[in-house]
Scaffold this motif. Structure first.
Motif, mmCIF file in Angstrom:
data_model
loop_
_atom_site.group_PDB
_atom_site.id
_atom_site.type_symbol
_atom_site.label_atom_id
_atom_site.label_comp_id
_atom_site.label_asym_id
_atom_site.label_seq_id
_atom_site.Cartn_x
_atom_site.Cartn_y
_atom_site.Cartn_z
ATOM 1 N N TYR A 145 0.843 -1.204 0.000
ATOM 2 C CA TYR A 145 0.000 0.000 0.000
ATOM 3 C C TYR A 145 0.879 1.255 0.000
ATOM 4 O O TYR A 145 0.578 2.234 -0.668
ATOM 5 C CB TYR A 145 -0.935 -0.012 1.204
ATOM 6 N N ARG B 184 -4.237 -0.692 -7.352
ATOM 7 C CA ARG B 184 -3.866 -1.464 -6.167
ATOM 8 C C ARG B 184 -3.642 -2.931 -6.542
ATOM 9 O O ARG B 184 -2.664 -3.555 -6.125
ATOM 10 C CB ARG B 184 -4.971 -1.332 -5.120
ATOM 11 N N LEU C 8 2.256 1.689 -3.482
ATOM 12 C CA LEU C 8 1.246 2.306 -4.344
ATOM 13 C C LEU C 8 1.194 3.816 -4.130
ATOM 14 O O LEU C 8 1.203 4.596 -5.090
ATOM 15 C CB LEU C 8 -0.124 1.677 -4.076
ATOM 16 N N ARG D 175 2.242 6.693 -6.916
ATOM 17 C CA ARG D 175 1.285 7.726 -7.324
ATOM 18 C C ARG D 175 1.826 9.121 -7.022
ATOM 19 O O ARG D 175 1.636 10.045 -7.808
ATOM 20 C CB ARG D 175 -0.055 7.508 -6.643
ATOM 21 N N VAL E 177 -0.297 -3.537 -8.341
ATOM 22 C CA VAL E 177 0.838 -3.475 -7.419
ATOM 23 C C VAL E 177 0.918 -4.750 -6.592
ATOM 24 O O VAL E 177 1.983 -5.362 -6.461
ATOM 25 C CB VAL E 177 0.752 -2.231 -6.504
#
Length: 195
Positions: A26, A45, A29, A33, A48
């Motif tokens: 997470y 998500r 990600l 971004r 990834v």
């Protein structure tokens, strides 16, 4: 895990981020971004997590911790393994040494610029230049902000490269617009919006 997951362009980015520090997918990600706003919509998500699973299966990354905060699900933190670092270096070296021709949607469209006719082409290119100029200014501001947070320039050098590409495109568009305005770029009499 399918081999194609290891061919995903995100592999290089994820290995690179894990070179900087261990992370949970997470966090990966979010960092992807944050650093690549122009491509953020394409980074999901699921993609990834799929790539992280493939990297783990390949032995290029390994679990280092499992963390839980409050009622949130447990998060697995991954770090780069020595073989992952070797793979990262191999891929980086190959991609930097061997330029590939990227076929972008703009390249596909510009090939048929003549269909718009001189006025339509000038209008479309002017609009693109305006939008690209605005985006480039915003990208330059974001890059300055990130660098102002003591992030090493080397960690965001790809953003600097993208800004230089955008500036080169703006210069090229400007020269083509000048050629349209002066009549140096000629149009056939048929097959265009004006013909």
């Amino acid at each position: 895990m399918p081999r194609r997951a290891l061919d995903n362009p995100l592999v290089l980015s994820i290995l690179g981020l894990l070179l900087e520090r261990p992370m949970h997918p997470y966090d990966v990600l979010g960092e992807l971004r944050r650093r690549s706003e122009s491509q953020a919509a394409a980074i999901t998500r699921g993609s990834v997590y799929d790539v992280v699973a493939a990297l783990s299966t390949a032995g290029w990354i390994t679990e280092t911790a499992r963390l839980r905060q409050g009622n949130r699900p447990e998060r697995t933190v991954y770090a780069l393994t020595p073989s992952g670092r070797e793979e990262l270096v191999r891929r980086l070296d190959d991609r930097i040494r061997h330029p590939e021709r990227d076929f972008t949607p703009f390249l596909g469209a510009i090939a048929y610029l003549g269909a718009l006719g001189p006025a339509g082409a000038a209008d479309a290119l002017s609009e693109r230049a305006r939008r690209l100029g605005e985006r480039t200014i915003a990208d330059e501001q974001r890059l300055a902000e990130v660098l102002g947070q003591d992030l090493p320039r080397l960690y965001v050098i790809e953003a600097e490269y993208a800004i230089h590409q955008a500036r080169a495109e703006l210069a090229w568009i400007g020269s083509v617009l000048e050629e349209i305005r002066t009549g140096r770029l000629t149009w056939p009499t048929t097959g265009t919006a004006d013909g």
